[in-house]
Enzyme design. Structure first.
Site, PDB file in Angstrom:
ATOM      1  N   GLY A 229       0.793  -1.226   0.000  1.00 16.68           N
ATOM      2  CA  GLY A 229       0.000   0.000   0.000  1.00 16.68           C
ATOM      3  C   GLY A 229       0.821   1.270   0.000  1.00 16.68           C
ATOM      4  CD  GLU A 230       6.015   2.939   2.766  1.00 15.93           C
ATOM      5  OE1 GLU A 230       7.079   3.588   2.714  1.00 15.93           O
ATOM      6  OE2 GLU A 230       5.815   2.008   3.581  1.00 15.93           O
ATOM      7  CB  ALA A 231       3.284   5.985  -2.706  1.00 14.73           C
ATOM      8  CE  LYS A 233       7.143  -1.076   2.658  1.00  8.42           C
ATOM      9  NZ  LYS A 233       6.489  -2.008   3.613  1.00  8.42           N
ATOM     10  CB  ILE A 234       3.883   1.097  -5.474  1.00  7.68           C
ATOM     11  CG1 ILE A 234       2.890   0.413  -4.537  1.00  7.68           C
ATOM     12  CG2 ILE A 234       3.411   0.966  -6.916  1.00  7.68           C
ATOM     13  CD1 ILE A 234       1.495   1.016  -4.573  1.00  7.68           C
TER      14      ILE A 234
END
Length: 582
Positions: A229-231, A233-234
């Site tokens: 969910g963390e931007a 990490k994406i």
């Protein structure tokens, strides 16, 4: 065969263990009310579950019958069946006879063993399968740890030698192990420390995107985990994906750089969320999507036709974010207030249809796989199988005896306990044997804290089963004789009460002191009362005396007397028992 080919396969599900576990839950009557079942339907389902569990144990007893030595040299344990045996004991004796007879206990099972053995593709080595089973348990524990804390699970598996030390080994494990939590994989790969990033690079580098269009490659990439969910990490994941895609497709001329692929991948994920999320009310149009991607190709635009085709593809089929596999009953079917039988039937049909679709998809997915098949031929498989399932079996039989007064349920539970004791005895499994014998002793009410007036037919049948076990498996019982002898001692006192014996005819001045027998007068006669734990209490009137005598009267029936007579405790056996207990 199920146990050997599935439960002892590192990559297969534990079908035998799960089958017994689910049958045990059914036999215990769990979730019957929540599923909208009537009490009669629930009882019928419980019986079916118990029948299946007993059948499994019967097969295991039949399989290992060559290891059993009958202390009485009888070919049929139920040979001397008394004439007035009730229906429950009749079934128990019939079951016992089938155990010792080579042509019994479902001849189709016995014949199946021989017929399948000729088709074996892999030799049956019990020691090898036991090692594999132990390795599988280590792997399953490591997976359980990973699904809570990924680094901990990886470290554990490496310590146990079940996972290689290199980054490539870890990456391959994350790709190939379907039992891992996909959310945890995504979180682990997206972390910003050195080790996690190195594993993530190795993970992506093992993917082959050669000749794939961009959307197809993105689908393949997201098949193995769920995006975190963390931007940030994406962002790291998409950046590496874009670089890997261009590395695999160096001849392409559409993207000016990896940055173009990175931005486009991000925009496709946003488009998927926008078009297919029920929370988004105002959906993005094709024109808006094309406008959003202007200038991303080194300050130039990607062809509108290309972006338009991506929009149409995502609109028709979203990029599915991987979910953790959980096979549960839908919330709709677990409501307490299912209004009518018609609605229950509708929900049932919907569930069955969904199960059929899932089963078909799973079968099609593995239809191409060719796995070796092993036909089990050794008796030694029974021991690890029973070790695996004895606790859910004991739970099912104990709850059946405790909570249900149905004679058929009690008969099935006692039959199952007898089979379980036989298996535990044959393979010298002391803990399991003692647990089942103690369960029998407890449900006889002879050593319990309950009043004798609470004794029911199922408790009488339990006493008969306990005596039969002592008769047929006495040479194997070891320390379990202690429980049996305590019950026999209390049974003798119960029979004396049933006949109204006077105090002066009973020797042993210490009995009253021990709290096992009380004396009281009623109507000029002095009777002996049995306080098995606690009797009726304080003043005992004539009605209570009659109730006590009625309760224990069955323990003096011909069937019980004959059973005790058949159980011949020789001085040598008694001496062995005294040695065991001291």
């Amino acid at each position: 065969d199920i146990y050997v080919n599935y439960d002892c396969d590192l990559n297969a599900a534990n079908i035998f263990e799960r089958l017994v576990s689910d049958l045990s839950k059914i036999a215990q009557g769990r979730s019957g009310h929540e599923l909208g079942m009537t009490p009669l339907q629930e009882l019928s389902l419980r019986k079916k579950g118990l029948e299946c569990l007993v059948s499994i144990l019967k097969c295991m007893v039949e399989w290992s019958k060559d290891l059993y030595v009958n202390p009485n040299h009888q070919t049929n344990l139920g040979l001397e069946k008394p004439s007035d045996v009730d229906a429950g004991e009749s079934k128990s004796s019939e079951m016992s006879g089938r155990r010792s007879s080579a042509s019994s206990l479902d001849s189709t099972v016995s014949s199946g063993i021989g017929s399948i053995s000729t088709q074996a593709l892999v030799p049956d080595d019990p020691e090898q399968f036991e090692v594999i089973k132990q390795q599988k348990e280590i792997i399953e524990h490591g997976i359980e740890l990973f699904n809570k804390k990924p680094k901990r699970g990886i470290h554990y598996l490496q310590e146990q030698g079940m996972l290689g030390p290199t980054l490539e080994d870890i990456a391959q494990f994350l790709q190939q192990e379907d039992r891992l939590d996909f959310t945890q994989i995504g979180e682990f790969l997206g972390e910003n420390n050195k080790f996690n990033k190195e594993v993530m690079y190795a993970y992506v580098d093992q993917l082959d995107f050669c000749g794939k269009d961009f959307v197809s490659a993105l689908r393949i990439f997201l098949e193995g985990f769920r995006l975190p969910g963390e931007a940030q990490k994406i962002d790291r994941l998409m950046e590496k994906f874009a670089a890997r895609y261009l590395e695999c497709n160096q001849g392409q001329t559409l993207f000016a750089s990896a940055d173009t692929a990175y931005v486009l991948a991000y925009s496709i994920i946003m488009l998927t969320t926008d078009l297919h999320s029920p929370q988004v009310k105002n959906k993005m149009t094709k024109e808006q999507y094309i406008k959003m991607n202007r200038g991303i190709n080194d300050s130039k635009d990607l062809p509108e036709e290309y972006l338009s085709s991506i929009f149409d593809e995502i609109e028709g089929k979203k990029i599915a974010m991987k979910e953790t596999k959980e096979y549960t009953i839908t919330a709709k079917s677990t409501k307490h207030n299912v209004a009518s039988e018609k609605q229950r039937r509708l929900l049932y049909n919907m569930e069955m249809e969904q199960m059929a679709k899932t089963a078909k998809a799973l079968m099609e997915a593995v239809s191409h796989a060719k796995a070796p098949f092993t036909s089990a031929t050794h008796l030694d498989h029974v021991r690890p199988m029973f070790k695996l399932i004895w606790t859910p079996l004991l739970a099912a039989y104990s709850i059946g005896l405790q909570n249900c007064d149905d004679t058929e349920v009690a008969s099935l539970c006692l039959e199952g306990i007898r089979c379980a004791i036989r298996i535990a005895c044959i393979f010298s499994m002391q803990l399991e044997r003692d647990a089942y014998v103690q369960a029998l002793a407890r449900f006889s009410l002879l050593t319990a804290s309950s009043s004798i007036t609470e004794m029911k037919q199922k408790n009488i049948d339990t006493i008969k089963t306990l005596i039969t076990v002592a008769h047929t498996d006495g040479n194997y019982l070891g320390n379990s004789w202690h429980e049996i002898l305590k019950c026999i001692s209390q049974l003798e006192l119960a029979q004396l009460i049933g006949t109204g014996v006077k105090t002066r005819y009973l020797s042993g001045p210490g009995r009253e002191k021990e709290g096992t027998i009380k004396s009281y007068s009623s109507g000029g006669e002095e009777f002996m009362g049995l306080g098995i734990g606690t009797l009726v209490g304080g003043g005992v009137d004539k009605k209570q005396i009659a109730s006590i005598q009625e309760s224990v009267g069955e323990t003096s029936s011909q069937s019980v007397v004959v059973a005790v007579d058949r159980w011949d405790v020789t001085p040598m056996k008694m001496w062995q028992f005294l040695q065991w207990t001291h």
